[in-house]
Design a protein around this motif. Structure first.
Motif, PDB file in Angstrom:
ATOM      1  N   VAL A  87       0.893  -0.598   0.533  1.00 43.43           N
ATOM      2  CA  VAL A  87      -0.213  -0.065   0.170  1.00 43.43           C
ATOM      3  C   VAL A  87       0.799   1.447  -0.479  1.00 43.43           C
ATOM      4  N   VAL A  88       1.367   1.074   0.740  1.00 40.57           N
ATOM      5  CA  VAL A  88       2.762   2.290   0.801  1.00 40.57           C
ATOM      6  C   VAL A  88       3.146   3.078  -0.124  1.00 40.57           C
ATOM      7  N   ASN A  89       3.919   1.546  -1.096  1.00 36.03           N
ATOM      8  CA  ASN A  89       4.613   1.443  -2.042  1.00 36.03           C
ATOM      9  C   ASN A  89       3.682   1.872  -3.444  1.00 36.03           C
ATOM     10  N   LYS A  90       2.931   2.120  -3.623  1.00 35.33           N
ATOM     11  CA  LYS A  90       1.794   2.080  -4.413  1.00 35.33           C
ATOM     12  C   LYS A  90       1.083   3.589  -4.564  1.00 35.33           C
ATOM     13  N   ALA A  91       1.151   4.488  -2.942  1.00 36.34           N
ATOM     14  CA  ALA A  91       0.766   5.842  -2.916  1.00 36.34           C
ATOM     15  C   ALA A  91       1.557   6.974  -3.076  1.00 36.34           C
ATOM     16  N   ASN A  92       2.738   6.030  -3.333  1.00 40.54           N
ATOM     17  CA  ASN A  92       3.754   6.733  -3.436  1.00 40.54           C
ATOM     18  C   ASN A  92       4.365   7.061  -4.631  1.00 40.54           C
ATOM     19  N   SER A  93       3.357   5.941  -5.093  1.00 41.08           N
ATOM     20  CA  SER A  93       4.099   5.901  -7.317  1.00 41.08           C
ATOM     21  C   SER A  93       2.604   6.620  -7.511  1.00 41.08           C
ATOM     22  N   ASN A  94       1.086   6.908  -6.500  1.00 48.68           N
ATOM     23  CA  ASN A  94       0.347   6.973  -7.161  1.00 48.68           C
ATOM     24  C   ASN A  94      -0.319   8.155  -6.845  1.00 48.68           C
ATOM     25  N   SER A  95      -0.516   9.274  -6.674  1.00 50.60           N
ATOM     26  CA  SER A  95      -0.930  10.622  -6.535  1.00 50.60           C
ATOM     27  C   SER A  95      -2.529  10.107  -5.988  1.00 50.60           C
ATOM     28  N   SER A  96      -3.410   9.172  -6.841  1.00 52.40           N
ATOM     29  CA  SER A  96      -5.123   9.120  -6.324  1.00 52.40           C
ATOM     30  C   SER A  96      -4.882   8.114  -5.329  1.00 52.40           C
ATOM     31  N   VAL A  97      -3.932   7.044  -5.304  1.00 53.22           N
ATOM     32  CA  VAL A  97      -4.140   6.708  -3.990  1.00 53.22           C
ATOM     33  C   VAL A  97      -3.916   7.318  -2.698  1.00 53.22           C
ATOM     34  N   ARG A  98      -2.594   8.257  -3.298  1.00 53.40           N
ATOM     35  CA  ARG A  98      -2.670   9.103  -1.774  1.00 53.40           C
ATOM     36  C   ARG A  98      -3.436   9.812  -1.710  1.00 53.40           C
ATOM     37  N   THR A  99      -4.347  10.687  -2.363  1.00 55.71           N
ATOM     38  CA  THR A  99      -5.533  11.212  -1.683  1.00 55.71           C
ATOM     39  C   THR A  99      -6.611  10.975  -1.655  1.00 55.71           C
ATOM     40  N   LEU A 100      -6.830   9.849  -2.183  1.00 57.75           N
ATOM     41  CA  LEU A 100      -7.264   8.690  -1.057  1.00 57.75           C
ATOM     42  C   LEU A 100      -7.687   8.675   0.236  1.00 57.75           C
ATOM     43  N   LEU A 101      -6.069   7.912   0.011  1.00 55.30           N
ATOM     44  CA  LEU A 101      -5.436   7.335   1.892  1.00 55.30           C
ATOM     45  C   LEU A 101      -5.469   8.792   3.088  1.00 55.30           C
ATOM     46  N   THR A 102      -5.281   9.665   2.201  1.00 58.56           N
ATOM     47  CA  THR A 102      -5.601  11.374   2.910  1.00 58.56           C
ATOM     48  C   THR A 102      -6.882  10.951   3.044  1.00 58.56           C
ATOM     49  N   SER A 103      -8.505  10.987   2.460  1.00 51.99           N
ATOM     50  CA  SER A 103      -9.331  11.395   2.764  1.00 51.99           C
ATOM     51  C   SER A 103      -9.678   9.992   3.747  1.00 51.99           C
ATOM     52  N   MET A 104      -9.217   8.599   3.777  1.00 50.63           N
ATOM     53  CA  MET A 104      -9.282   7.816   5.360  1.00 50.63           C
ATOM     54  C   MET A 104      -9.042   8.098   6.185  1.00 50.63           C
ATOM     55  N   LEU A 105      -8.047   8.891   6.854  1.00 52.00           N
ATOM     56  CA  LEU A 105      -7.619   9.083   7.944  1.00 52.00           C
ATOM     57  C   LEU A 105      -9.209   9.386   8.525  1.00 52.00           C
ATOM     58  N   ASP A 106      -9.868  10.823   7.752  1.00 49.02           N
ATOM     59  CA  ASP A 106     -10.721  11.359   8.534  1.00 49.02           C
ATOM     60  C   ASP A 106     -12.720  10.648   8.112  1.00 49.02           C
ATOM     61  N   ASN A 107     -12.426   9.976   7.322  1.00 53.21           N
ATOM     62  CA  ASN A 107     -13.482   9.197   7.128  1.00 53.21           C
ATOM     63  C   ASN A 107     -13.852   8.110   7.358  1.00 53.21           C
ATOM     64  N   VAL A 108     -14.955   7.475   8.338  1.00 54.73           N
ATOM     65  CA  VAL A 108     -14.830   6.040   8.613  1.00 54.73           C
ATOM     66  C   VAL A 108     -15.115   5.479   7.705  1.00 54.73           C
ATOM     67  N   ASP A 109     -16.314   5.611   6.648  1.00 57.47           N
ATOM     68  CA  ASP A 109     -17.033   4.714   5.816  1.00 57.47           C
ATOM     69  C   ASP A 109     -15.664   4.798   4.820  1.00 57.47           C
ATOM     70  N   LEU A 110     -14.951   5.799   4.741  1.00 54.22           N
ATOM     71  CA  LEU A 110     -13.563   5.243   3.658  1.00 54.22           C
ATOM     72  C   LEU A 110     -13.175   4.619   3.947  1.00 54.22           C
ATOM     73  N   LYS A 111     -12.385   4.184   4.898  1.00 51.41           N
ATOM     74  CA  LYS A 111     -11.361   4.211   6.418  1.00 51.41           C
ATOM     75  C   LYS A 111     -12.042   2.657   6.595  1.00 51.41           C
TER      76      LYS A 111
END
Length: 411
Positions: free
Chosen positions: A371-395
């Motif tokens: 997951v960490v490797n994927k997020a570092n290479s893909n900005s969309s995945v990184r944006t999704l993980l950012t949203s997941m920090l505060d959104n229980v439904d996304l988490k």
């Protein structure tokens, strides 16, 4: 009920965030409140010292002016994100999303300072009397009320609140929460100065080393060039692997190449301090006849992050509502107060449950690395993980196999 004279209507054991929130919310009801704390403020509380966005939001929900006073509180630093370090030592920096209040989504403040800030906001509250250096030795309950014996006096009340942390005497004497190693974490903290290499936006750092999973090593920046350094592990893993946490902490700092450089000119400001974390990974009874348990005493610590201050404040807020109802009806039965349990878990259980599932995923280090490797290479995945920090439904998506299948095939 026979006519009984009480010293107080309500006794709150513990003057940390949970006890503070409960007393602050009861400033208007005509209740005479005693708060007992075994420390003398300002006093230390062994903790990671990170204050999440939820902590700030809880203060604002209690009182707009209280939230604004905290925003102007000097003994804290802004933290704008989190750095995850995967078992393969690859790091991922994620910025928090814009907060609802103030300039930062999170802060870091020593509990020595933060808890003192809180208690000063109730020390002149007319219906509250604060007793410091007051260690509770015994609690007894009768049909008529509660009697508390401390190292200095005996006090009586109609009801008692356990806001006294992981080793709550209120729980021990009146409650039924037992220490279960698979639902309990052992932690260790050590303050340093001179640690280098922090993110420019003062990210908190969670390092998930393989030998600690499903726990982690942390480094949190603090005011005045200091740092809170520590590690936490499930007690069941500590026992199974026979880990000496103090030795493990020192060994990590000395053996990990990227840590050795950051700590080479640092100075330890204290000896390692151990503490326990009763995590909210199962539902437990948190009330009974004439008592409620709050915060850490109610085992409301997030299983994944170890964060408990936000839930402590929230439980204090919720408790105040049911305390008022109990006194209005003069009904302190376990049946009536069980409504408090229901509301706490209605508000918190969804996130606690998901965090427990995320904690279990940490047993698979290759998945974390992926997951960490994927997020570092893909900005969309990184944006999704950012949203997941505060959104229980996304988490919640993080604990579904389909999420990782989509990542694997580029979805």
């Amino acid at each position: 009920m026979k006519d009984v004279s009480f010293d107080f209507d309500l006794i709150i054991v513990g003057a940390g965030p949970a006890g503070f929130a409960c007393a602050y919310e009861l400033k208007n009801p005509n209740l005479k409140i005693a708060i007992l704390d075994q420390g003398t403020f300002p006093r230390d509380k062994i903790c990671g010292d990170a204050l999440s966005a939820d902590v700030v939001n809880q203060l604002y929900r209690m009182d707009q002016a209280l939230g604004e006073k905290f925003e102007n509180f000097a003994q804290k630093i802004d933290s704008h994100g989190v750095r995850f370090v995967a078992p393969n030592h690859t790091s991922l920096d994620i910025n928090y999303q814009n907060p609802n209040h103030g300039n930062a989504a999170g802060y870091i403040s020593k509990r020595l300072d933060f808890d003192y800030f809180l208690i000063q906001k109730i020390e002149n509250q007319p219906n509250v009397k604060i007793f410091q250096t007051e260690k509770v030795l015994d609690i007894s309950r009768s049909l008529d009320g509660i009697e508390v014996k401390t190292n200095k006096r005996q006090l009586t009340a109609q009801m008692i609140i356990g806001a006294d942390g992981a080793h709550s005497i209120v729980n021990r004497k009146l409650g039924n929460i037992k220490i279960e190693k698979d639902h309990y974490c052992a932690g260790i903290r050590q303050y340093y100065e001179g640690v280098t290499g922090f993110h420019k936006d003062q990210h908190i750092e969670l390092h998930f080393y393989k030998e600690l999973l499903p726990g982690y090593f942390w480094i949190f920046p603090l005011p005045n060039g200091q740092a809170n350094v520590g590690l936490g592990m499930l007690s069941s893993e500590v026992s199974k692997k026979k880990i000496d946490l103090k030795k493990a902490l020192a060994d990590l700092i000395l053996s990990k190449p990227h840590l050795k450089d950051r700590f080479k000119n640092s100075i330890a400001l204290e000896k390692p301090q151990g503490f326990g974390l009763p995590i909210g990974s199962k539902k437990r009874p948190i009330s009974g006849e004439r008592f409620l348990l709050l915060g850490d005493a109610a085992s409301l610590i997030d299983p994944f992050t170890g964060e408990g201050i936000g839930n402590a404040l929230r439980s204090g807020r919720i408790a105040s509502e049911y305390i008022v109802k109990a006194f209005e009806k003069q009904d302190f039965t376990s049946h009536s107060l069980k409504l408090y349990d229901n509301m706490v878990y209605h508000k918190m259980w969804n996130e606690l449950r998901i965090s427990r599932q995320m904690q279990k995923l940490l047993r698979y280090p290759k998945l974390f690395n992926f997951v960490v490797n994927k997020a570092n290479s893909n900005s969309s995945v990184r944006t999704l993980l950012t949203s997941m920090l505060d959104n229980v439904d996304l988490k919640r998506e993080l604990v579904k196999p389909g999420f990782y299948v989509k990542l694997l095939f580029g979805g």
